[in-house]
Design a protein around this motif. Structure first.
Motif: not given
Length: 387
Positions: A187, A191, A201, A210, A218, A222, A276
């Motif tokens: 995570e 970020l 993004v 989120p 975190h 996000y 991700g």
């Protein structure tokens, strides 16, 4: 002795006293009994009925109905005696109330079955979290959903998600695993990549939420990145810090400026989509485990009626369905098509029996009691025919 065991004994006692009661219990299956000896005896009574046992046409009911049932059940389970069969007979206040006793047995079976499926889902989710996989958890989630659908139809209701009036208290989670730090590192790395590569993004914002982050801080960061991306504003550690302040994350202690600087100050390069997906994978197993714990807590509440339990459990599984759909979107897999209603619904007579479980069946004549057999010769032959 628990009320459930008492109800199981009453059902069996009613059928031993009056075989006709089996016709009012077609919706009840041997597997719905909690004790192996009870399952074997109920199955044996059905076998004798299906084989046309002479007791079905005799009044009063002959003793051979009991002895043959014990003999048939003893072929499949150990420890059953004729003495226990007579204990079951004494445990039944009124044979005509067999459908009501059967309802109690079915209620217990529904609670027990949902508990067992929830435990399996939780175990699969924990195992997948350690392996970095999701397939077993998703498989057991499908099995649990299918079981809920089947139990709803057996109970005589339509399965539909309904939120509980008061949110159930989930059972405590298992201790954190060694992979928990790996998940947190993924995570943080994601970020950092998104701050360093703002255009990335757009690669994850369509399916990553989120709430998919294990660390709430975190997830909030996000959310800030997503807001900047949505408004088309520049993204860097300064604009991210300002957005966090604007949302009150610094004031309420969720984040500190030093934390954000440490997270985003070093710069990173990598694949946001790949990272991700790793975050998404841990979200699937974490959501599956949380759903399983909550379903188990619901199932262990004996005060919940079966219809309520089934519908509340379906509602609890909805977050997992959402995470699963986004996981499949992230992997380029089409979402599974909605299942068509099952055509093999119980016959109307069985549905009526399940819905009208409280309606006593026809009262047996007072003479319908177990009578001694006239001679041993007339007792044993029937058991040879269905042994």
């Amino acid at each position: 002795m628990s009320p459930l065991v008492t109800a199981e004994q009453a059902v069996l006692g009613a059928v031993l006293l009056d075989p006709v009661q089996l016709s009012h219990l077609e919706w009840l299956a041997p597997g719905h009994f909690s004790r192996p000896v009870h399952r074997a005896l109920f199955a044996a009574l059905r076998t004798l009925r299906d084989n046309g046992h002479p007791a079905l046409a005799e009044k009063p009911v002959p003793l051979s109905w009991v002895t043959d049932a014990v003999h048939e059940a003893s072929l499949h389970v150990r420890g059953l005696t004729s003495a226990y069969a007579h204990t079951l007979i004494q445990s039944c206040p009124r044979p005509a109330h067999a459908p009501v006793y059967g309802r109690m047995v079915l209620e217990g079976a529904i609670h027990r079955s949902i508990t067992e499926h929830a435990v399996r889902l939780h175990q699969a989710a924990r195992a997948d979290a350690l392996r970095g996989d999701v397939e077993e958890a998703l498989h057991h989630a499908d099995v649990l959903t299918g079981a809920l659908d089947d139990l709803a139809r057996r109970w005589g209701t339509e399965p539909r998600p309904v939120a509980p009036i008061a949110p159930p208290s989930a059972l405590p989670d298992a201790p954190r695993t060694v992979r928990a730090e790996e998940v947190a590192e993924d995570e943080r790395f994601l970020l950092a990549v998104l701050v360093e590569q703002p255009s990335a993004v757009g690669e994850v914002v369509g399916w990553l939420r989120p709430g998919d982050f294990a660390d709430p801080a975190h997830g909030q960061l996000y959310r800030c990145l997503g807001a900047l991306h949505h408004r088309g504003e520049p993204v860097d550690r300064i604009t991210l810090l300002w957005e966090a302040q604007r949302r009150g994350l610094l004031a309420d202690g969720t984040l500190s400026g030093d934390q954000l600087t440490a997270l985003c100050g070093g710069g990173s390069s990598g694949s946001a989509e790949w990272l991700g997906e790793r975050v998404m994978r841990s979200s699937v197993t974490r959501t599956a485990a949380a759903s399983a714990r909550t379903v188990r807590a619901l199932a262990e509440n004996d005060a919940l009626a079966p219809g309520q339990l089934i519908n509340h459990a379906l509602h609890v599984l909805r977050p997992l369905d959402d995470v699963r759909a986004r996981w499949q979107s992230a992997n380029g897999r089409p979402a599974p098509a909605a299942k068509a209603p099952s055509p093999d619904r119980p016959p109307p007579a069985q549905v009526h029996a399940a819905l009208a479980r409280s309606t006593p069946g026809p009262t047996s004549p007072p003479a319908a009691q177990i009578s001694p057999a006239p001679s041993p010769a007339s007792v044993r032959p029937p058991s040879r025919g269905h042994g």
